[in-house]
Enzyme design. Structure first.
Site, PDB file in Angstrom:
ATOM      1  N   TYR A  90      54.761  76.321  49.144  1.00 44.76           N
ATOM      2  CA  TYR A  90      55.784  76.356  48.410  1.00 44.76           C
ATOM      3  C   TYR A  90      56.983  76.979  49.717  1.00 44.76           C
ATOM      4  O   TYR A  90      57.993  77.336  49.856  1.00 44.76           O
ATOM      5  CB  TYR A  90      55.847  76.962  47.004  1.00 44.76           C
ATOM      6  CG  TYR A  90      57.030  77.846  47.214  1.00 44.76           C
ATOM      7  CD1 TYR A  90      58.317  76.873  45.978  1.00 44.76           C
ATOM      8  CD2 TYR A  90      57.037  79.318  47.125  1.00 44.76           C
ATOM      9  CE1 TYR A  90      59.076  77.243  45.592  1.00 44.76           C
ATOM     10  CE2 TYR A  90      57.823  80.287  45.902  1.00 44.76           C
ATOM     11  CZ  TYR A  90      59.064  78.665  45.879  1.00 44.76           C
ATOM     12  OH  TYR A  90      60.092  79.715  45.217  1.00 44.76           O
TER      13      TYR A  90
HETATM   14  C1  UGA Z   1      56.988  83.919  41.838  1.00 43.37           C
HETATM   15  C2  UGA Z   1      57.501  82.643  41.240  1.00 43.37           C
HETATM   16  O1  UGA Z   1      57.378  81.711  40.040  1.00 43.37           O
HETATM   17  C3  UGA Z   1      58.723  82.023  42.812  1.00 43.37           C
HETATM   18  O2  UGA Z   1      59.178  80.746  42.363  1.00 43.37           O
HETATM   19  C4  UGA Z   1      59.177  83.059  43.222  1.00 43.37           C
HETATM   20  O3  UGA Z   1      59.353  82.351  44.528  1.00 43.37           O
HETATM   21  C5  UGA Z   1      58.099  84.354  43.488  1.00 43.37           C
HETATM   22  O4  UGA Z   1      58.279  84.398  42.573  1.00 43.37           O
HETATM   23  C6  UGA Z   1      58.733  84.989  44.930  1.00 43.37           C
HETATM   24  O5  UGA Z   1      59.458  85.984  44.247  1.00 43.37           O
HETATM   25  O6  UGA Z   1      58.041  84.988  45.646  1.00 43.37           O
HETATM   26  P1  UGA Z   1      54.842  84.345  41.327  1.00 43.37           P
HETATM   27  O7  UGA Z   1      55.053  86.013  41.605  1.00 43.37           O
HETATM   28  O8  UGA Z   1      53.427  84.113  41.752  1.00 43.37           O
HETATM   29  O9  UGA Z   1      55.882  83.862  41.910  1.00 43.37           O
HETATM   30  O10 UGA Z   1      55.215  85.271  40.174  1.00 43.37           O
HETATM   31  P2  UGA Z   1      54.244  84.748  38.632  1.00 43.37           P
HETATM   32  O11 UGA Z   1      53.862  83.664  38.011  1.00 43.37           O
HETATM   33  O12 UGA Z   1      54.887  86.320  37.413  1.00 43.37           O
HETATM   34  O13 UGA Z   1      52.927  86.040  38.460  1.00 43.37           O
HETATM   35  C7  UGA Z   1      53.040  87.078  39.155  1.00 43.37           C
HETATM   36  C8  UGA Z   1      51.176  87.498  39.581  1.00 43.37           C
HETATM   37  O14 UGA Z   1      50.648  86.999  38.234  1.00 43.37           O
HETATM   38  C9  UGA Z   1      50.352  86.094  40.347  1.00 43.37           C
HETATM   39  O15 UGA Z   1      49.486  87.360  41.332  1.00 43.37           O
HETATM   40  C10 UGA Z   1      50.168  85.400  39.240  1.00 43.37           C
HETATM   41  O16 UGA Z   1      48.747  85.213  40.300  1.00 43.37           O
HETATM   42  C11 UGA Z   1      49.709  86.144  37.814  1.00 43.37           C
HETATM   43  N1  UGA Z   1      49.808  85.229  36.491  1.00 43.37           N
HETATM   44  C12 UGA Z   1      50.688  84.261  36.719  1.00 43.37           C
HETATM   45  C13 UGA Z   1      48.464  84.983  35.962  1.00 43.37           C
HETATM   46  O17 UGA Z   1      47.394  86.179  36.813  1.00 43.37           O
HETATM   47  N2  UGA Z   1      47.972  84.439  35.166  1.00 43.37           N
HETATM   48  C14 UGA Z   1      49.249  83.413  35.031  1.00 43.37           C
HETATM   49  O18 UGA Z   1      48.951  82.769  33.919  1.00 43.37           O
HETATM   50  C15 UGA Z   1      50.324  83.810  35.275  1.00 43.37           C
END
Ligand code: UGA
Length: 317
Positions: free
Chosen positions: A149
């Protein structure tokens, strides 16, 4: 001001379009309702816009749209349409990302060549940085994404840059850092955690939960995007971060405090594509865009919980 907003039915796109309309702009929104999450959720995002005299909606992919007609008289393009989600971008699904993130961006940029645009703002992502970048991350860092991505978001950013250099398209990119708040996508951490807390269900944390994110409230991301459309320097890229870097374990405690519920946690293996840490150096956005994040994590989380509680998002799709 006449704006074209792509991905207008999404979490950020819908709130950006509302801010534009409220500010007096005429807005055409385009969205193709990809099936990443239910259409009903996106239709709800559009409820405040539909029927507004200065808002028009087109259901189409960028590739299939009549862009010549849609861009007539347009002064600002805000390109938020994308296949989101870092952890799902592996394997066969990669094609969905290349089509929606790279190809669609090139088609849109090509259609803007030679038009008298004020700005073309591209919604990029902190995921372009990867794990090699020093913290806080600056725009001068060599991006090395760790998810497919992130590779597609970076490729699209580079397309914006080259259309600026070669064709004079006034393209500006904003790298959002994990945006949250009302209408957050159902696959994202805050949405899942708040929903699980309310329902008394367990949550899954990927890895040890000590990964950190610079969480950004959606209204701050929208304000930065509007400023980029007004006075972002064409060819530049700006970090947009909320200034509150916390670990996922800390998020959990905040969610418990916000909802008044204890959450059962299941720790699972780290997910491929997840960055370990993000933290934005926002000095460039501060200097050029006068960007200052205004909403604290506690207030933003409360706002997201209030939204979840008042929509059917908590009870079903
Ligand atoms: C988010 C967005 O989903 C992306 O589309 C975006 O591009 C990205 O931010 C970005 O800012 O670049 P992410 O940081 O993975 O991605 O956001 P979350 O889905 O809110 O996850 C935050 C953290 O929580 C991650 O470390 C993830 O592994 C963790 N998480 C998420 C969990 O531990 N459990 C879950 O059920 C979901």
């Amino acid at each position: 001001m006449k704006a074209l907003v792509t991905g207008v039915a999404g979490f950020i796109g819908s709130q950006l379009a509302e801010a534009l309309v409220e500010g007096g702009a005429a807005v055409t929104g385009i969205d193709c309702f990809t099936d990443y999450y239910p259409r009903t959720v996106k239709e709800r995002n559009l409820e405040g816009l539909r029927g507004h005299a200065r808002f028009g909606f087109v259901e189409s992919s960028i590739q299939q749209a009549d862009l010549g007609r849609l861009l007539e008289g347009v002064t600002h393009v805000f390109h938020l349409a994308a296949q989101a989600g870092v952890r799902k971008s592996w394997g066969r699904d990669f094609q969905v990302y290349t089509v929606n993130n790279i190809e669609a961006t090139q088609v849109l940029l090509e259609a803007t060549v030679g038009r008298p645009l004020h700005r073309f703002v591209y919604a990029s992502s902190s995921s372009v940085y990867g794990d090699a970048a020093a913290i806080p991350m600056t725009e001068r860092t060599l991006p090395q994404p760790v998810s497919p991505y992130g590779v597609t978001k970076l490729a699209a950013e580079q397309l914006c840059h080259l259309y600026h250099v070669n064709h004079g398209v006034p393209a500006v990119s904003v790298r959002y850092f994990t945006v949250y708040g009302p209408r957050q996508r159902p696959d994202m951490a805050f949405h899942r955690f708040l929903k699980a807390a309310a329902a008394g269900q367990p949550i899954r944390i990927y890895g040890d939960g000590e990964q950190t994110r610079d969480f950004t409230f959606v209204a701050d991301a929208v304000a930065a995007t509007l400023a980029a459309g007004d006075r972002g320097r064409p060819g530049r890229v700006y970090n947009i971060g909320g200034g509150s870097r916390v670990s996922v374990n800390q998020v959990l405690r905040l969610v418990e405090a916000c909802t008044g519920r204890r959450i059962e946690v299941r720790y699972e293996a780290p997910q491929k594509g997840d960055m370990r840490d993000t933290f934005a150096d926002t000095s460039l956005a501060r200097a050029d865009l006068d960007f200052r994040p205004r909403v604290s994590l506690e207030d933003g989380l409360t706002a997201e919980y209030r939204w979840l509680s008042t929509t059917t998002a908590l009870t079903g799709q």
